[in-house]
Enzyme design. Structure first.
Site, PDB file in Angstrom:
ATOM      1  N   GLU A 143       0.685  -1.014  -0.322  1.00 49.64           N
ATOM      2  CA  GLU A 143       0.115  -0.114   0.038  1.00 49.64           C
ATOM      3  C   GLU A 143       0.823   1.238   0.006  1.00 49.64           C
ATOM      4  OE1 GLU A 143      -4.091   1.338   2.362  1.00 49.64           O
ATOM      5  OE2 GLU A 143      -2.186   0.715   3.665  1.00 49.64           O
ATOM      6  N   HIS A 196      -8.735   7.673   3.557  1.00 46.93           N
ATOM      7  CA  HIS A 196      -8.249   7.912   4.961  1.00 46.93           C
ATOM      8  C   HIS A 196      -7.598   9.315   5.388  1.00 46.93           C
ATOM      9  CE1 HIS A 196      -8.317   3.234   5.283  1.00 46.93           C
ATOM     10  NE2 HIS A 196      -9.539   3.460   5.661  1.00 46.93           N
ATOM     11  N   TYR A 244      -5.438  10.915   3.935  1.00 45.46           N
ATOM     12  CA  TYR A 244      -4.090  11.390   3.619  1.00 45.46           C
ATOM     13  C   TYR A 244      -3.933  12.094   2.377  1.00 45.46           C
ATOM     14  CZ  TYR A 244      -3.192   7.772   6.886  1.00 45.46           C
ATOM     15  OH  TYR A 244      -3.002   6.952   8.015  1.00 45.46           O
ATOM     16  N   CYS A 259      -5.535  -4.917  18.697  1.00 38.75           N
ATOM     17  CA  CYS A 259      -4.586  -5.055  17.771  1.00 38.75           C
ATOM     18  C   CYS A 259      -4.198  -3.674  17.228  1.00 38.75           C
ATOM     19  CB  CYS A 259      -4.953  -5.853  16.600  1.00 38.75           C
ATOM     20  SG  CYS A 259      -6.745  -5.442  15.982  1.00 38.75           S
TER      21      CYS A 259
HETATM   22 FE1  SF4 Z   1      -7.901  -7.123  17.054  1.00 40.08          FE
HETATM   23 FE2  SF4 Z   1      -7.509  -9.407  18.019  1.00 40.08          FE
HETATM   24 FE3  SF4 Z   1      -9.424  -7.965  19.295  1.00 40.08          FE
HETATM   25 FE4  SF4 Z   1      -9.985  -8.935  16.584  1.00 40.08          FE
HETATM   26  S1  SF4 Z   1      -9.519 -10.077  18.768  1.00 40.08           S
HETATM   27  S2  SF4 Z   1     -10.059  -6.844  17.368  1.00 40.08           S
HETATM   28  S3  SF4 Z   1      -7.852  -9.162  16.025  1.00 40.08           S
HETATM   29  S4  SF4 Z   1      -7.023  -7.792  18.947  1.00 40.08           S
END
Ligand code: SF4
Ligand code: ADP
Length: 677
Positions: free
Chosen positions: A104, A172, A174, A347
């Site tokens: 990307e 997004h 940018y 995440c």
């Molecule tokens: Fe992110 Fe894992 Fe939570 Fe799903 S379960 S939102 S991949 S941290």
């Protein structure tokens, strides 16, 4: 029809310009907190997705030039041949498993701050960035020509690195979306004014990318199907852009305008396949393949997207993080083995803490290279016996991995149901999907004859000694404090009327609060706001008080803060920020400004304290004795009873303890990913 053949359409190859993806599973670009800083870690992580069956695996946002640096966030970069070599390692690992590698290409425009390069940021006009008190330099024609050259050079490098799909990225917020924006783009030349002019730069970049690499690589465009808001690019204009560019790229990767509220929203606010209504029209406009996301974890939903002609590719970031082997599991008909994303955005949050990605559901995420952890494979243990006390996320994950390694596991919990805090928290408003943390592990354990679970079994130290297991893991969790101690108050609040003070544990176990309720949030994540909403929905008049400047301040990292505060305001909750609590007598709370210390009293019949937690480590301490020297062989404490933290920490702790049990010391050292002179 067996499972495998039913989902067969998901495994059809799909042509993207000059390349062909082996199936419809497409890991769209997602940030990792690794980027240019941790190249080996990143390559191994992306390679694992390919091994798990994803047909396409993309990088995160990858800067084309040093005028676009997103420090302190670890973005990817393709500025020079050093970057090329690192990214080539990533592409190789993706190719090793038959997947296509996508990159990307990205220019951040006015949004970034160039903290590392210290070069002026570039924008369609001069405007303030996202985080720092700096404004961008308005781009003149020469700057535009330079940008086009940088993009070309980056595309050429990406091709040399082995990438198969090369992105042009006008969304997004940018740089390229600045050009698309009616509100921001006030240019009077051929790059401003009419929609056609505002699209010109995007069109040029698509054409030039094709000229540079199109003989071997596909050109993809990531675009917001419903525009960027009426002030910038309306929904109708977005359709027009799609129609204008229609078949020019080889693939459309579609997102939506509301990034935090919808595209990246957590399961508290948005369910699976939520983008469908906004992206579905695209297939009627372009003949080129379309990918989009929707936190897809259900193969039936995926199938419907393809069958009904909404998408050609099932795009995923989070589901591929939670389960890199999701495609393989669907292909093999092992649907119960899918580790479904819970939509918590942990995440995502760590990129915005400047740290490598981690996942609540998948503790191996980010540890593929450093610790050599594979999400599906573990080493065989010696079959000895392990007692685990506590079946919360830490205990359940430990039991799961130890069972998989062939240990004989006894898992005991005092409660009548498994899951610990996950079971309790998943009953709170919006958190139902969090139960997947428990359910996935219970499902795995069920099939393991050497793992036995005993519920309603509170264990004392004598019981643990009597059971006489070879190893003991204490996973007894943590409890919310009742005394007000937390971030702001180092010592217990002196004047608290205990009978009218509740903790989150009390409320999760069914305590009721009516009348005037004050929720004091010194924890700053989801618990305070979620409880405030629970109480407001049950009819209480709720005042939310926090020592921070916003409701649920930390949830800015999970992208939830705005929706959190909006939801609270809509429920009529009064929000008082930058305020501490000094006391509570059952009729009034005493509030004190965190800046001036000035205090005042407000009516409150109940006070809820979401401040901090204390480890439930009494059993551990009794077993190990005062010096931590245990007469019990191989005892460890894991999860919240060692370190009260996120559910992700507890799962990770359980996983690590189970994976490392009985392993020789040399296998336990984590590698460090860094440049060495
Ligand atoms: Fe992110 Fe894992 Fe939570 Fe799903 S379960 S939102 S991949 S941290
Ligand atoms: P973690 O997040 O670390 O897994 P939790 O608080 O979710 O911790 O879970 C801890 C679990 O331990 C709870 O289900 C609780 O019932 C259980 N537990 C606590 N003390 C004991 C004990 N002495 N014997 C058995 N189970 C216990």
């Amino acid at each position: 029809m067996n499972v495998e053949s039913r989902y067969q359409p998901l495994f059809e190859p799909v042509k993207i310009g000059p390349v062909t993806a082996k199936n419809r599973f497409y890991q769209v670009p997602h940030c990792t907190g690794m980027g240019h800083a941790l190249p080996r870690t990143l390559a191994a992580m992306r390679g694992m997705k390919a091994e798990g069956g994803w047909g396409v695996v993309c990088t995160e946002y990858c800067s084309i030039h040093e005028t676009s640096d997103d420090q302190p966030y670890p973005f990817a970069s393709i500025w020079d041949d050093g970057d090329l070599a690192n990214l080539a390692a990533l592409a190789d690992q993706v190719h090793a498993h038959g997947a296509l590698a996508g990159i990307e290409l990205w220019h951040g425009g006015s949004l970034v701050s160039n903290l590392a390069s210290r070069l002026p940021t570039l924008g369609v006009r001069s405007m303030p960035g996202r985080a720092d008190p700096v404004q961008s330099q308005p781009m003149d024609r020469r700057d535009i020509r330079a940008l086009r050259q940088w993009h070309r050079a980056a595309a050429a490098r990406a091709k040399r690195a082995g990438f198969d799909i090369i992105y042009v990225y006008p969304t997004h917020g940018y740089l390229l979306s600045e050009f698309l924006s009616r509100g921001l783009n006030g240019r009077t030349d051929e790059y401003g004014g009419t929609l056609e002019n505002r699209v010109r730069l995007v069109r040029e970049l698509i054409e030039e990318t094709r000229e540079t690499v199109g003989d071997r690589c596909a050109v993809a465009v990531r675009f917001s199907a419903d525009g960027h808001g009426d002030a910038h690019l309306s929904g109708d204009e977005a359709r027009d852009v799609l129609a204008m560019l229609g078949d020019l790229p080889d693939l459309w990767d579609l997102v939506v305008s509301d990034y935090y509220g919808e595209e990246m929203a957590t399961s508290r606010f948005v369910q699976e396949a939520s983008l469908e209504a906004k992206v579905a029209y695209a297939k009627r406009i372009t003949r080129k393949p379309v990918v989009s996301v929707g936190r897809f974890t259900s193969p039936d939903t995926m199938l419907r997207q393809v069958r009904s002609g909404i998408l050609d590719f099932i795009g995923a970031a989070r589901p591929s993080i939670a389960d890199p082997f999701l495609p393989t599991k669907i292909r093999e008909g092992r649907l119960d083995d899918i580790r479904e994303c819970i939509g918590c955005n942990v995440c995502y949050s760590y990129n915005y803490r400047g740290a490598a990605i981690r996942c609540t559901q998948n503790p191996t995420m980010g540890e593929e290279w450093r610790r050599g952890w594979h999400p599906e494979r573990v080493t065989e243990g010696d079959g000895s016996s392990v007692l685990i006390v506590g079946a919360g996320p830490a205990g359940l994950e430990a039991a799961h991995i130890l069972g998989k390694r062939g240990y004989t596991v006894t898992l005991a919990d005092a409660a009548g149901e498994p899951g610990g805090r996950v079971t309790l928290e998943s009953r709170l408003p919006g958190l139902a999907e969090w139960a997947r943390v428990r359910d996935y592990r219970l499902g795995q354990i069920k099939a393991m004859p050497r793992v036995s679970m005993y519920l309603g079994s509170p264990l004392a130290a004598a019981d643990v000694r009597e059971i006489g297991a070879d190893h003991v893991l204490i996973a007894t969790g943590a409890r919310w404090r009742r005394d007000g101690v937390g971030r702001w108050n180092a010592t217990p609040l002196p004047a608290l009327r205990a009978e009218s003070t509740l903790t989150p544990d009390d409320l999760m176990r069914g305590a009721q609060a009516r009348g005037n309720v004050t929720v004091f949030d010194d924890d700053h994540y989801y618990m305070g706001p979620v409880l405030a909403c629970l109480l407001a929905k049950s009819g209480a008049i709720v005042t939310y008080v926090t020592t921070e400047g916003k409701a649920g301040q930390w949830s800015q990292y999970t992208g939830e803060q705005e929706r959190t505060q909006q939801q609270m305001l809509e429920l009529g909750i009064e929000i008082i920020v930058s305020t501490n609590i000094d006391g509570f007598d059952g009729e009034c709370v005493t509030l004190a400004c965190t800046y001036t210390g000035r205090s005042h009293r407000r009516a409150a019949s109940t006070l809820v304290l979401a401040t901090s937690r204390e480890p439930c480590d009494e059993l551990y301490r009794e077993l190990v004795g005062p010096d931590g020297e245990s007469p019990v062989v191989g005892i460890q404490r894991i999860g919240d009873c060692r370190q009260p933290a996120l559910i992700a920490h507890a799962v990770y702790a359980g996983h690590r303890a189970a994976r490392e049990l009985g392993e020789p010391i040399e296998r336990l050292t984590a590698r460090r990913d860094r440049s060495v002179i």
